[in-house]
Design a protein around this motif. Structure first.
Motif, short mmCIF file in Angstrom:
data_model
loop_
_atom_site.label_atom_id
_atom_site.label_comp_id
_atom_site.label_asym_id
_atom_site.label_seq_id
_atom_site.Cartn_x
_atom_site.Cartn_y
_atom_site.Cartn_z
N GLN A 199 15.72 11.86 -8.10
CA GLN A 199 15.96 11.06 -6.90
C GLN A 199 15.53 11.80 -5.66
O GLN A 199 14.90 11.24 -4.76
N VAL A 214 26.25 10.29 -9.00
CA VAL A 214 24.80 10.13 -9.08
C VAL A 214 24.37 9.73 -10.48
O VAL A 214 23.51 8.89 -10.66
N ASP A 215 24.97 10.36 -11.48
CA ASP A 215 24.60 10.10 -12.87
C ASP A 215 25.86 10.19 -13.73
O ASP A 215 26.62 11.14 -13.61
N LYS A 216 26.06 9.21 -14.58
CA LYS A 216 27.30 9.16 -15.38
C LYS A 216 27.47 10.40 -16.26
O LYS A 216 28.57 10.75 -16.62
N ASN A 217 26.38 11.08 -16.60
CA ASN A 217 26.46 12.29 -17.42
C ASN A 217 26.50 13.56 -16.57
O ASN A 217 26.38 14.66 -17.10
N SER A 218 26.62 13.39 -15.25
CA SER A 218 26.64 14.52 -14.31
C SER A 218 25.40 15.39 -14.48
O SER A 218 25.45 16.61 -14.37
N ASP A 219 24.28 14.77 -14.74
CA ASP A 219 23.03 15.48 -14.98
C ASP A 219 22.34 15.78 -13.65
O ASP A 219 21.97 14.85 -12.92
N LYS A 256 28.74 13.24 -10.81
CA LYS A 256 29.18 12.10 -11.64
C LYS A 256 28.81 10.78 -10.96
O LYS A 256 28.42 9.82 -11.63
N ASN A 309 19.42 16.78 -13.31
CA ASN A 309 18.03 16.35 -13.39
C ASN A 309 17.83 14.95 -12.81
O ASN A 309 16.79 14.66 -12.23
N ALA A 310 18.83 14.09 -12.95
CA ALA A 310 18.76 12.76 -12.35
C ALA A 310 18.74 12.88 -10.83
O ALA A 310 17.97 12.19 -10.14
N LEU A 311 19.55 13.77 -10.30
CA LEU A 311 19.57 14.02 -8.86
C LEU A 311 18.25 14.64 -8.42
O LEU A 311 17.72 14.29 -7.36
#
Length: 179
Positions: A81, A69-74, A67, A76-78
């Motif tokens: 990065q 790292v990404d507001k949608n807890s995705d 959460k 893939n965003a991590l």
């Protein structure tokens, strides 16, 4: 009729006297299912897995970390990065070699062309072995001296204003960027 009855009686009794092989199914032993609890890995192993895994798995991280790292807890965003960070690391320091504990929750990330403490990571994992926090610190390289920085800025400005490269040739790329 007596002969037929006697004959039938003889055939019937002989059928009963012949042992018939019977296939009796033996009961199967109860299927035992072994439940293996998820293996909790060490922080160094979790960090190494984070670095070398082709694809990250959301189960490797706490929900709170994802959460953050990404507001949608995705995950893939991590993943993105991590991929960018590792490409920069390879560019600066060469290929990744290993992770080494330096005490407490701090780990060195060793690269082929980097001094040992070039990249230090502080890592926290929860009781289930999931990454709960990760802080990367990189030794700062000295900033360019003011005269060198001013000279570089002047050369860049000259290139954009005159459409020439450092060697004096015209630059079609700079010309097209200006247009």
């Amino acid at each position: 009729m007596k002969t037929h009855l006697a004959h039938l009686l003889l055939v019937t009794t002989s059928i009963w006297l012949i042992p018939i092989p019977l296939a009796i199914a033996k009961p199967k032993p109860a299927q035992s299912v072994t439940v293996v609890p998820p293996q909790v890995i060490s922080p160094a192993a979790a960090l190494n897995r984070l670095i070398v895994a082709e694809k990250l798995d959301a189960s490797w991280f706490t929900p709170a970390f994802l959460k953050a790292v990404d507001k949608n807890s995705d995950v893939n965003a991590l993943q993105m990065q991590r991929d960018i960070t590792m490409k920069l690391g390879r560019f600066r320091y060469g290929s990744y070699k290993s992770v080494q504990s330096i005490g407490g929750s701090k780990y060195r990330v060793l690269f082929e062309r980097a001094e040992p403490d070039a990249v230090v990571i502080k890592l926290a994992i929860d009781a289930k072995g999931r990454i709960a926090n990760l802080e990367i610190s990189e030794k700062n390289k000295p900033a360019p001296k003011a005269p060198a920085q001013a000279a570089a800025q002047a050369a860049l400005d000259k290139s954009f204003k005159t459409n020439t490269r450092a060697n004096g040739e015209s630059s079609p790329v700079l010309l097209s960027l200006k247009q």
